[in-house]
Write an enzyme that holds these catalytic residues in place. Structure first.
Site, PDB file in Angstrom:
ATOM      1  N   LYS A   1     -11.433  -3.324  -2.912  1.00  8.66           N
ATOM      2  CA  LYS A   1     -12.437  -2.273  -3.126  1.00  8.66           C
ATOM      3  C   LYS A   1     -11.802  -0.943  -3.516  1.00  8.66           C
ATOM      4  O   LYS A   1     -12.463  -0.085  -4.076  1.00  8.66           O
ATOM      5  CB  LYS A   1     -13.386  -2.110  -1.941  1.00  8.66           C
ATOM      6  CG  LYS A   1     -12.784  -2.113  -0.580  1.00  8.66           C
ATOM      7  CD  LYS A   1     -13.865  -1.973   0.478  1.00  8.66           C
ATOM      8  CE  LYS A   1     -13.697  -2.988   1.584  1.00  8.66           C
ATOM      9  NZ  LYS A   1     -12.371  -2.995   2.217  1.00  8.66           N
TER      10      LYS A   1
ATOM     11  N   LYS B   1      -4.877  -9.188  -6.004  1.00 13.29           N
ATOM     12  CA  LYS B   1      -6.065  -9.382  -5.161  1.00 13.29           C
ATOM     13  C   LYS B   1      -7.233  -8.466  -5.590  1.00 13.29           C
ATOM     14  O   LYS B   1      -7.004  -7.311  -5.945  1.00 13.29           O
ATOM     15  CB  LYS B   1      -5.596  -9.061  -3.740  1.00 13.29           C
ATOM     16  CG  LYS B   1      -6.629  -8.923  -2.703  1.00 13.29           C
ATOM     17  CD  LYS B   1      -5.961  -8.479  -1.391  1.00 13.29           C
ATOM     18  CE  LYS B   1      -7.015  -7.855  -0.514  1.00 13.29           C
ATOM     19  NZ  LYS B   1      -6.548  -7.150   0.638  1.00 13.29           N
TER      20      LYS B   1
ATOM     21  N   LYS C   1       0.825  -1.218   0.000  1.00  7.10           N
ATOM     22  CA  LYS C   1       0.000   0.000   0.000  1.00  7.10           C
ATOM     23  C   LYS C   1       0.854   1.262   0.000  1.00  7.10           C
ATOM     24  O   LYS C   1       0.459   2.276  -0.562  1.00  7.10           O
ATOM     25  CB  LYS C   1      -0.953   0.002   1.201  1.00  7.10           C
ATOM     26  CG  LYS C   1      -2.089  -0.984   1.024  1.00  7.10           C
ATOM     27  CD  LYS C   1      -3.255  -0.673   1.931  1.00  7.10           C
ATOM     28  CE  LYS C   1      -4.458  -1.514   1.568  1.00  7.10           C
ATOM     29  NZ  LYS C   1      -5.579  -1.344   2.455  1.00  7.10           N
TER      30      LYS C   1
HETATM   31  N1  AQP Z   1      -9.474 -10.390  -2.513  1.00  8.59           N
HETATM   32  C1  AQP Z   1      -9.773 -10.965  -1.355  1.00  8.59           C
HETATM   33  N2  AQP Z   1      -9.756 -12.300  -1.237  1.00  8.59           N
HETATM   34  C2  AQP Z   1     -10.077 -12.878  -0.065  1.00  8.59           C
HETATM   35  N3  AQP Z   1     -10.444 -12.207   1.045  1.00  8.59           N
HETATM   36  C3  AQP Z   1     -10.484 -10.878   0.953  1.00  8.59           C
HETATM   37  N4  AQP Z   1     -10.820  -9.939   1.847  1.00  8.59           N
HETATM   38  C4  AQP Z   1     -10.711  -8.723   1.273  1.00  8.59           C
HETATM   39  N5  AQP Z   1     -10.312  -8.849   0.005  1.00  8.59           N
HETATM   40  C5  AQP Z   1     -10.146 -10.182  -0.222  1.00  8.59           C
HETATM   41  C6  AQP Z   1     -11.215 -10.255   3.199  1.00  8.59           C
HETATM   42  O1  AQP Z   1     -12.282  -9.398   3.563  1.00  8.59           O
HETATM   43  C7  AQP Z   1     -12.135  -9.042   4.936  1.00  8.59           C
HETATM   44  C8  AQP Z   1     -12.174  -7.555   5.063  1.00  8.59           C
HETATM   45  O2  AQP Z   1     -11.049  -6.985   4.438  1.00  8.59           O
HETATM   46  P1  AQP Z   1     -10.875  -5.421   4.465  1.00  8.59           P
HETATM   47  O3  AQP Z   1     -11.826  -4.834   3.538  1.00  8.59           O
HETATM   48  O4  AQP Z   1     -10.936  -4.928   5.847  1.00  8.59           O
HETATM   49  O5  AQP Z   1      -9.407  -5.198   4.060  1.00  8.59           O
HETATM   50  P2  AQP Z   1      -8.644  -5.536   2.777  1.00  8.59           P
HETATM   51  O6  AQP Z   1      -8.219  -6.969   2.819  1.00  8.59           O
HETATM   52  O7  AQP Z   1      -7.553  -4.532   2.659  1.00  8.59           O
HETATM   53  O8  AQP Z   1      -9.727  -5.355   1.621  1.00  8.59           O
HETATM   54  P3  AQP Z   1      -9.628  -4.497   0.342  1.00  8.59           P
HETATM   55  O9  AQP Z   1     -10.886  -4.681  -0.419  1.00  8.59           O
HETATM   56  O10 AQP Z   1      -8.347  -4.786  -0.380  1.00  8.59           O
HETATM   57  O11 AQP Z   1      -9.635  -3.049   0.931  1.00  8.59           O
HETATM   58  P4  AQP Z   1      -8.740  -1.860   0.517  1.00  8.59           P
HETATM   59  O12 AQP Z   1      -8.863  -1.782  -0.973  1.00  8.59           O
HETATM   60  O13 AQP Z   1      -9.266  -0.676   1.213  1.00  8.59           O
HETATM   61  O14 AQP Z   1      -7.367  -2.211   0.982  1.00  8.59           O
HETATM   62  C9  AQP Z   1     -10.829  -9.643   5.439  1.00  8.59           C
HETATM   63  O15 AQP Z   1     -11.147 -10.827   6.125  1.00  8.59           O
HETATM   64  C10 AQP Z   1     -10.086  -9.938   4.181  1.00  8.59           C
HETATM   65  O16 AQP Z   1      -9.242 -11.051   4.356  1.00  8.59           O
END
Ligand code: AQP
Length: 343
Positions: free
Chosen positions: A204, A201, A118
């Site tokens: 969002k 991955k 990030k």
């Molecule tokens: N691509 C993914 N595959 C599997 N699990 C995922 N999770 C998120 N993306 C994937 C799971 O969703 C839960 C919440 O995650 P989060 O939204 O708090 O954080 P993140 O993993 O950083 O998700 P994003 O979508 O990638 O958010 P941004 O873009 O803001 O960084 C967790 O249990 C995570 O494992």
């Protein structure tokens, strides 16, 4: 904690850093509902303090918190059974995170791949909050003495760090106070990848909306995104051993398996030797059937923000009643005087 018949205390969270995605649903929300319905004690949190480790427009963040609450409820979280709240309403999270900042070591944080990804090349410009993110995540979990944490595979490293923090705290202060938590990383596919790049991955905050399916997408949007999903030039594999070198096929087949609650072997039997277009057509039908009712319910719920705020406020009170005594015991252990204001 290792007695399999004991009731587990589950904690997990999701960042309101955008509209929740199919990955959040398949690898988090769906599992949260199963744990709730199996009678475990569940604490689910919209981790708004985590979201501001990168810039968030304040007005959009308020909307995103309510949207996330609507997604939890629409996916099946019942606030009568589970505790559902947003993190900033329970100050014990941020207070315990400070204590953990003093327990965790710089070297541990520096090894976190999420920070490296990030922060990118411009690390000097990343927020300090992004660097210490894992301390807050450890506090989220340990302030409830949670025993089990359902997360996607992408969060495994942060959970290992949570264990390290608990072990070091217990060692430094010579007591067995914080539980050494167990991750719950399960399922046929534990990481959902971008629809534009099967090695990245699904996220969002990805700048491309075509990289993901949002839980708020209409049936037309879902169909268009799946149609445009990257594929390769070959027929679909029929053997699990072929998946490693076919990331786009593996991703779409994995999503199909999770959406339909089907074993990967059966999905491979069904689509092996067929063209991507057939998989995409059937995947669209399945995705629309599963996600359609969820997005309709989300839309209904976001139309009543006062009710969402009431549910979150009620959850926050119940969460604080669990977290505050654990924070006070922590302060006592590390040598703070009792607080008259709190008692
Ligand atoms: N691509 C993914 N595959 C599997 N699990 C995922 N999770 C998120 N993306 C994937 C799971 O969703 C839960 C919440 O995650 P989060 O939204 O708090 O954080 P993140 O993993 O950083 O998700 P994003 O979508 O990638 O958010 P941004 O873009 O803001 O960084 C967790 O249990 C995570 O494992």
């Amino acid at each position: 904690m290792n007695n399999p018949s004991a009731r587990m205390r589950i904690f997990s969270g999701i960042q309101p850093s955008g509209v929740l995605t199919l990955a959040n649903y398949l690898c988090a929300l769906k599992r949260f509902v199963e744990l709730q319905d199996s009678g475990q004690e569940c604490v689910y949190c919209i981790v708004d303090l985590h979201a501001i480790t990168v810039w968030q427009d304040p007005g959009a963040l308020k909307d995103a918190i309510r949207h996330a609450a609507a997604a939890f409820l629409a996916a099946g979280i019942d606030p009568g059974k589970s505790i559902l709240f947003n993190q900033s309403q329970v100050s014990a999270h941020a207070e315990l995170a400070w204590v953990f900042n003093c327990v965790a070591r710089m070297g541990w944080m520096g090894r976190m791949t999420q920070f490296k990804e990030k922060a990118g090349r411009d690390r000097e410009n990343a927020s300090v909050g992004l660097f210490t993110y894992p301390s807050l995540m450890a506090a989220d979990i340990l302030v409830y003495h949670a025993t089990h944490v359902p997360v996607g595979d992408d969060q495994k490293q942060h959970l290992e760090l949570t264990r390290d923090i608990a072990i070091k705290f217990n060692h430094d202060y010579r007591r067995d106070f914080f539980p050494v938590i167990e991750p719950l990383i399960e399922g046929v596919t534990t990481r959902i990848m971008s629809l534009r790049d099967g090695t990245k991955k699904m996220s969002k905050s990805d700048p491309s909306d075509y990289s993901r399916i949002n839980l708020s997408d209409s049936a037309d949007q879902v169909a268009k995104k799946i149609r445009r999903a990257r594929s390769d030039a070959f027929a679909l594999p029929g053997q699990a051993s072929e998946l490693a070198s076919r990331p786009e096929a593996r991703n779409l087949l994995g999503i199909y398996a999770l959406l339909g609650n089907t074993a990967m072997d059966q999905v491979l039997d069904r689509f092996g030797g067929k063209m991507f277009s057939q998989l995409k057509g059937e995947l669209t039908e399945l995705a629309v059937a599963v996600l359609g009712p969820i997005s309709a319910e989300m839309n209904r719920l976001v139309g009543d923000p006062a009710e969402l705020d009431r549910i979150l406020g009620d959850g926050a009170e119940r969460a604080a009643s669990l977290a505050d005594p654990i924070l006070q015991q922590t302060y006592d252990i590390v040598g703070m005087l009792p607080s008259r204001r709190r008692n």
